[in-house]
Design an enzyme around this catalytic site. Sequence first.
Site, PDB file in Angstrom:
ATOM      1  N   LYS A  23       0.817  -1.221   0.000  1.00 49.90           N
ATOM      2  CA  LYS A  23       0.000   0.000   0.000  1.00 49.90           C
ATOM      3  C   LYS A  23       0.856   1.280   0.000  1.00 49.90           C
ATOM      4  CE  LYS A  23      -4.316  -1.832   2.008  1.00 49.90           C
ATOM      5  NZ  LYS A  23      -4.490  -2.744   0.947  1.00 49.90           N
ATOM      6  N   THR A  47     -10.120  -0.981   1.488  1.00 52.75           N
ATOM      7  CA  THR A  47      -9.090  -0.357   2.310  1.00 52.75           C
ATOM      8  C   THR A  47      -8.159   0.496   1.463  1.00 52.75           C
ATOM      9  OG1 THR A  47      -9.190  -2.334   3.703  1.00 52.75           O
ATOM     10  CG2 THR A  47      -7.366  -0.829   4.088  1.00 52.75           C
ATOM     11  N   THR A  48      -7.752  -0.034   0.331  1.00 54.24           N
ATOM     12  CA  THR A  48      -6.858   0.700  -0.565  1.00 54.24           C
ATOM     13  C   THR A  48      -7.532   1.972  -1.072  1.00 54.24           C
ATOM     14  OG1 THR A  48      -5.765  -1.351  -1.237  1.00 54.24           O
ATOM     15  CG2 THR A  48      -5.502   0.546  -2.694  1.00 54.24           C
ATOM     16  N   ASP A  71     -11.924  -8.053  -4.301  1.00 56.38           N
ATOM     17  CA  ASP A  71     -11.232  -8.554  -5.495  1.00 56.38           C
ATOM     18  C   ASP A  71     -12.244  -9.156  -6.467  1.00 56.38           C
ATOM     19  OD1 ASP A  71      -8.685  -7.934  -4.418  1.00 56.38           O
ATOM     20  OD2 ASP A  71      -8.584  -9.872  -3.403  1.00 56.38           O
ATOM     21  N   HIS A  98      -6.694 -14.671   1.176  1.00 56.63           N
ATOM     22  CA  HIS A  98      -7.559 -14.653  -0.006  1.00 56.63           C
ATOM     23  C   HIS A  98      -6.764 -14.842  -1.301  1.00 56.63           C
ATOM     24  CE1 HIS A  98      -6.244 -10.519   0.426  1.00 56.63           C
ATOM     25  NE2 HIS A  98      -6.703 -10.226  -0.773  1.00 56.63           N
TER      26      HIS A  98
END
EC number: 4.2.3.3
Length: 151
Positions: A23, A47-48, A71, A98
């Site tokens: 990130k 979150t990103t 995703d 994940h």
Amino acid sequence: MQKTTRTMPAHKHVALVAHDNCKPELLRWVKENKEKLQRHFLYATGTTGHMLSKETGLAIKSMISGPMGGDQQLGALISEGKIDVLVFFWDPLNAVPHDPDVKALLRIASVWNIPVATNRATAKFLFDSPLLEQEVDIEVPDYEAYLAERM
């Protein structure tokens, strides 16, 4: 599989994704490319996306967090022709819970023939290309023909 053509618009729909360890690197890259990015429609996993929007002021449509299904949400948008470019700074040295979703996202981007940048170098090549600001025809699977063959 038969192919058809899809025209990417001059103003691309760009998905931004990063694993936790990546990130900060994605944030640095986004800040360096803010002028280019603001001319496009931006999407990100939760979150990103929230972090990038807060730190840069860019308008970003955030999905839910990657491990919670973000995703897969981006993968669905890719398969619908609603994402043109994927910038995914993933961490190849650390497994994430994940991982199957990550692999599925990269696979669907390949199936639908969209450009994918997985690190700063590929992102630089992609975003320095004049094609980023132009309409571009790409070959994609002809889903209608695929469906007709199976009916």
